[in-house]
Design a protein around this motif. Structure first.
Motif, PDB file in Angstrom:
ATOM      1  N   VAL A   1       0.831  -1.060  -0.195  1.00 14.30           N
ATOM      2  CA  VAL A   1      -0.006   0.087  -0.042  1.00 14.30           C
ATOM      3  C   VAL A   1       1.071   1.221  -0.018  1.00 14.30           C
ATOM      4  CG1 VAL A   1      -1.873   1.273   1.070  1.00 14.30           C
ATOM      5  CG2 VAL A   1      -1.775  -1.308   1.047  1.00 14.30           C
ATOM      6  N   LEU A   2       0.709   1.902  -0.919  1.00 14.84           N
ATOM      7  CA  LEU A   2       1.562   3.225  -1.157  1.00 14.84           C
ATOM      8  C   LEU A   2       0.813   4.451  -0.481  1.00 14.84           C
ATOM      9  CD1 LEU A   2       3.951   4.599  -2.420  1.00 14.84           C
ATOM     10  CD2 LEU A   2       2.641   5.137  -4.459  1.00 14.84           C
ATOM     11  N   VAL A   3       1.569   4.937   0.566  1.00 10.31           N
ATOM     12  CA  VAL A   3       0.970   6.091   1.478  1.00 10.31           C
ATOM     13  C   VAL A   3       1.877   7.310   1.421  1.00 10.31           C
ATOM     14  CG1 VAL A   3      -0.295   4.145   2.777  1.00 10.31           C
ATOM     15  CG2 VAL A   3       2.055   5.543   3.394  1.00 10.31           C
TER      16      VAL A   3
ATOM     17  N   ASN B   1      -2.406  10.779   3.140  1.00  4.88           N
ATOM     18  CA  ASN B   1      -2.974   9.874   1.971  1.00  4.88           C
ATOM     19  C   ASN B   1      -2.747   8.590   1.731  1.00  4.88           C
ATOM     20  OD1 ASN B   1      -4.818  10.105  -0.274  1.00  4.88           O
ATOM     21  ND2 ASN B   1      -3.612  11.395  -1.590  1.00  4.88           N
ATOM     22  N   VAL B   2      -3.748   7.831   1.306  1.00  8.64           N
ATOM     23  CA  VAL B   2      -3.592   6.586   0.760  1.00  8.64           C
ATOM     24  C   VAL B   2      -3.502   6.658  -0.590  1.00  8.64           C
ATOM     25  CG1 VAL B   2      -4.458   4.063   0.895  1.00  8.64           C
ATOM     26  CG2 VAL B   2      -4.465   5.626   2.771  1.00  8.64           C
TER      27      VAL B   2
ATOM     28  N   SER C   1      10.682   4.266   0.529  1.00  8.67           N
ATOM     29  CA  SER C   1      10.897   3.174   1.787  1.00  8.67           C
ATOM     30  C   SER C   1       9.858   2.505   2.055  1.00  8.67           C
ATOM     31  CB  SER C   1      11.380   4.047   3.025  1.00  8.67           C
ATOM     32  OG  SER C   1      12.604   4.967   2.815  1.00  8.67           O
ATOM     33  N   ILE C   2      10.383   1.145   2.290  1.00  2.20           N
ATOM     34  CA  ILE C   2       9.221  -0.019   2.674  1.00  2.20           C
ATOM     35  C   ILE C   2       9.300   0.014   4.284  1.00  2.20           C
ATOM     36  CG2 ILE C   2       8.480  -2.389   2.763  1.00  2.20           C
ATOM     37  CD1 ILE C   2      10.085  -2.486  -0.079  1.00  2.20           C
TER      38      ILE C   2
ATOM     39  N   GLN D   1       6.574   9.614   0.500  1.00  2.00           N
ATOM     40  CA  GLN D   1       5.744   8.672   0.455  1.00  2.00           C
ATOM     41  C   GLN D   1       6.477   7.211   0.755  1.00  2.00           C
ATOM     42  OE1 GLN D   1       5.204   8.333  -4.039  1.00  2.00           O
ATOM     43  NE2 GLN D   1       3.953  10.029  -4.085  1.00  2.00           N
ATOM     44  N   PHE D   2       5.812   6.388   1.306  1.00  2.00           N
ATOM     45  CA  PHE D   2       6.326   4.993   1.948  1.00  2.00           C
ATOM     46  C   PHE D   2       5.313   3.718   1.403  1.00  2.00           C
ATOM     47  CE2 PHE D   2       7.080   8.434   4.817  1.00  2.00           C
ATOM     48  CZ  PHE D   2       8.305   8.308   5.213  1.00  2.00           C
TER      49      PHE D   2
END
Length: 778
Positions: free
Chosen positions: A512-514, A595-596, A630-631, A520-521
């Motif tokens: 899931v990119l947030v 934000n998602v 980054s994850i 952004q992560f």
């Protein structure tokens, strides 16, 4: 080829063959020991006879005379068993197991210590085996044998598991790290031995193709966005056309034919022609663009299918059946139970399920430790089991099952004594893990979780097998680092079950990119419990912590940017606040964010050995727009959330930081991007270079307020760079921070001696201490 080279190659071939045949021989011995004289006993003895007969010829060809003596003696024993000349005795099994282990040790050390160096040991083993062949008891002769170390033996065996399943002609080179894949059909299989390094390289290249798939999708999305913009432009042109028509009608209605009216009408006519022409061109452009979008859709679909097929095929090549680990479990349990004076049997299911080789390798030690605990702490001795009206033989069950398409569950259970929760509490209190008051309010699940805390153990005796209280902490750490979860269930007096939920592969996963704090992560989808939108009125403070209602309960709420210790984004009014709910049912935390954005397939990238442990960060990935993000490490996030400190708002420090420029010198692209991201998130203006020479050139051309540099770089390292800066009249006062993997006392002292203001070791590096040091020297 001379004789020495020939012998060397023959011995290398023997080493590969011996490890497979001895592994099968050990497995057959376990079967024979469990059911001596029962159904299938003759087939097992025949199998063992054939294994040693083949090994005897191979050892003779390789010139391994001492090994041949032991194998020949074993062949005589199995021949006598085939002809019913001798009977199977418990003492016989000990001798045969010891002989098999010794042969495995000799084969493993070929090329270092030759078996001829152990002639006395060989003679004693052969004497014992010959006694068996004649039907005599092996007596009290002592073996030259080290204390059993089942874990080390098991690991040594598994290291060679990848080289198995079929004999092949000796290859040109014999490497330890080889993997054999076969078609596992009943027909004759064909195999090829390929270096694991080569396979890993091919897998890496196949994974990089995922970037092509993401780029194709990105291009398709960009074209669709252009069409949307073109549609808006056409609507605007339509409004202009309507306006010009109305204007023409107004001019004509006036009925005047003066020069001014004619000129205005002429101008409007030209404008209408221009609008009509642009509308025609827009329609042509739109038509061609729609064609490109269709083509992009086809390309994206074809590329996706090809990349996914390639990745799947490469993953299949590097997948191993779980049976490669299960095969050694009976031997491990046998040796441990005999050392403990216990009687234990093992049942196993799910060996056909395949898993990523890297995950299987990482899981060897944790699973072996759990098995040790089952034997040592779980299964009781026969007298106690009889007293408790249990079967005299304890049982350990190992089950592997596929939970869904991308995860498996490993369950290891025993029917032993179970876990005494009160003893666990007392052990945790003694080690100051929890207070007595806190312990009294813990649920059973929370008490079981204490077992994974370092030094918490219920064992009153420390042995070479267990009792130090470190093993289960390491088990959980390893499993969680693989993106898995581990849990314990137990009933006092009835047994214990330990379950590990693991991904099948590490290469790619859904994420899931947030967005949080202008960054952004990616959060692994498997770790996301729920995505919610929070009504600000529902946020309540309970025991000095913000909470939100969720499914009838209140759970803690924290800001993701606070947990990550990055400046927050400037606040904007929103009726709903997006948040991710992470954690298990017993410990869930909601992380609010800005934000998602999306969910997509993610290619995992390690941060490398130099940054192997960055708090809250699991790794990195490259998005379709080529942006490195980054994850997040969900386990770390949940731990960090318990001690979160809100960051100062960007408005308070951002204006000052925006005036400050920082130069980063780092040759590793991953480390360079990480440092740049952290500094930019704090509001600094950042420029990056790849080595010391380029940094020195940049500093002489442009004014900077601070230098952050690696030490080990090509052309000019960080030490030399710092020395040159301190000797330069214009640069001498520039603050220099060295961030490096070099952690020895000598390196640190040298860094300070050459004039660095601060020296940060990457192994203990995190974003907060870097920003603290930067703020100190600016």
């Amino acid at each position: 080829m001379n004789n020495v080279d020939l012998i060397r190659k023959l011995q290398a071939a023997f080493k590969t063959e011996a490890k497979e045949r001895l592994r099968e021989l050990s497995s057959d011995l376990i079967k024979l020991e469990k059911n001596p004289g029962g159904d299938g006993c003759d087939e097992v003895i025949e199998s063992m006879f054939r294994q040693v007969h083949s090994l005897k010829g191979a050892s003779r060809s390789a010139g391994l005379r001492e090994i041949e003596k032991i194998i020949k003696a074993l062949e005589n024993v199995f021949s006598a068993l085939k002809r019913k000349q001798i009977k199977i005795m418990p003492e016989m099994m000990d001798v045969l197991h010891h002989a098999t282990d010794t042969l495995a040790d000799f084969a493993d050390t070929l090329g270092n210590n030759q078996p001829s160096d152990h002639k006395n040991q060989v003679c004693e083993i052969v004497e014992q085996i010959n006694a068996l062949s004649s039907g005599e008891s092996p007596g009290k002769t002592k073996f030259v044998k080290k204390k059993p170390e089942p874990v080390k033996e098991a690991i040594a065996i598994i290291k060679e598991e990848e080289s198995h399943k079929k004999e092949i002609p000796p290859p040109k080179e014999f490497a330890e790290d080889t993997l054999t894949k076969s078609d596992r059909s009943k027909d004759k299989t064909q195999t090829v031995r390929v270096s694991l390094k080569k396979l890993d390289l091919l897998m890496l290249q196949a994974e990089e193709m995922l970037q092509v798939k993401l780029l194709a999708n990105q291009h398709k999305n960009e074209l669709e966005h252009i069409i949307e913009m073109l549609e808006l432009l056409q609507k605007e042109w339509g409004r202009v056309a309507d306006t010009t028509r109305i204007l023409t009608q107004i001019i004509k209605k006036k009925g005047e034919s003066g020069n001014r009216e004619r000129s205005a009408l002429n101008s409007v006519s030209k404008l209408m022609a221009l609008v009509a022409s642009n509308q025609d061109q827009s329609r042509i452009f739109e038509s061609r663009l729609i064609s490109l979008v269709r083509s992009a859709h086809r390309d994206k679909r074809v590329i996706s299918e090809l990349v996914e097929r390639l990745l799947k095929d490469m993953k299949d090549v590097l997948m191993l059946p779980f049976s490669t680990f299960l095969e050694i479990i009976p031997k491990i349990v046998r040796d441990l139970s005999r050392d403990q004076g216990k009687n234990v049997k093992v049942s196993m299911e799910g060996g056909e399920i395949e898993i990523d080789r890297k995950i299987l390798e990482e899981m060897k030690d944790p699973l072996i430790h759990v098995l040790r605990n089952c034997v040592d702490h779980g299964i009781e001795k026969q007298a106690l089991r009889k007293k408790n009206q249990k079967p005299p033989m304890g049982t350990i069950k190992v089950m592997v099952s596929q939970v869904n398409g991308d995860r498996i569950e490993i369950s290891i259970s025993d029917d032993g004594a179970g876990i005494d929760l009160e003893k666990v509490k007392e052990a945790a209190i003694e080690k100051n893990v929890v207070s007595r008051q806190e312990a009294s309010g813990l649920s059973d699940k929370e008490v079981f979780d204490l077992i994974f805390q370092s030094e918490v153990t219920t064992s009153s005796i420390v042995t070479d097998i267990s009792g130090r209280g470190l093993g289960m902490a390491i088990v959980r750490e390893k499993i969680e680092r693989l993106g898995g979860k581990v849990s314990i269930e137990s009933r006092l007096g009835q047994g214990t079950i330990i379950r590990a939920l693991l991904p099948i592969t590490l290469a790619t996963f859904r994420g899931v990119l947030v967005e949080a704090g202008n960054q952004q992560f990616v959060v692994p989808t498997a770790s996301v419990n729920q995505v919610v939108r929070i009504n600000p009125d529902d946020v309540k403070t309970v025991e000095n912590r913000k909470t939100i209602p969720l499914n009838g309960h209140r759970i803690p709420l924290v800001r993701l940017d606070d947990v990550l210790e990055i400046p927050p984004k400037e606040q904007t009014f929103a009726s709903k606040i997006p948040a991710l709910v992470l954690g298990t049912r017993e410990k869930r935390i909601a992380f609010s964010l800005d934000n998602v954005l999306d969910e997509e397939e993610i290619l995992f990238k390690s941060l490398g050995n130099q940054l192997s442990r960055v708090r809250n960060i699991y790794g990195a990935t490259v998005l379709g727009n080529r942006k490195v993000v980054s994850i997040l490490n969900v386990t770390d996030l949940i731990k960090s959330a318990m001690h979160v400190r809100p960051m100062v708002a960007r408005g308070a420090v951002g204006k000052k930081a925006a005036q400050i420029s920082v130069l980063v010198a780092e040759d590793s692209i991953t480390s360079r991007m990480l440092l740049k991201t952290i500094l930019e998130s704090a509001g600094y203006r950042v420029k990056t270079v790849i080595d010391g020479l380029e940094a020195l050139t940049e500093l002489k051309q442009t004014k900077y307020n601070l230098l952050v540099s690696d030490v080990d770089m090509p052309r000019m390292n960080g030490f030399v760079l710092t020395e040159k800066i301190r000797k330069d009249k214009t640069l001498g006062d520039l603050p220099v921070i060295l961030v490096t993997a070099l952690h020895s006392r000598e390196d640190r002292e040298r860094g300070i001696d050459v004039g660095a203001n601060a020296y940060i070791v990457k192994s203990s590096f995190d974003q907060s201490n870097l920003l603290e040091v930067v703020q100190k020297y600016i």
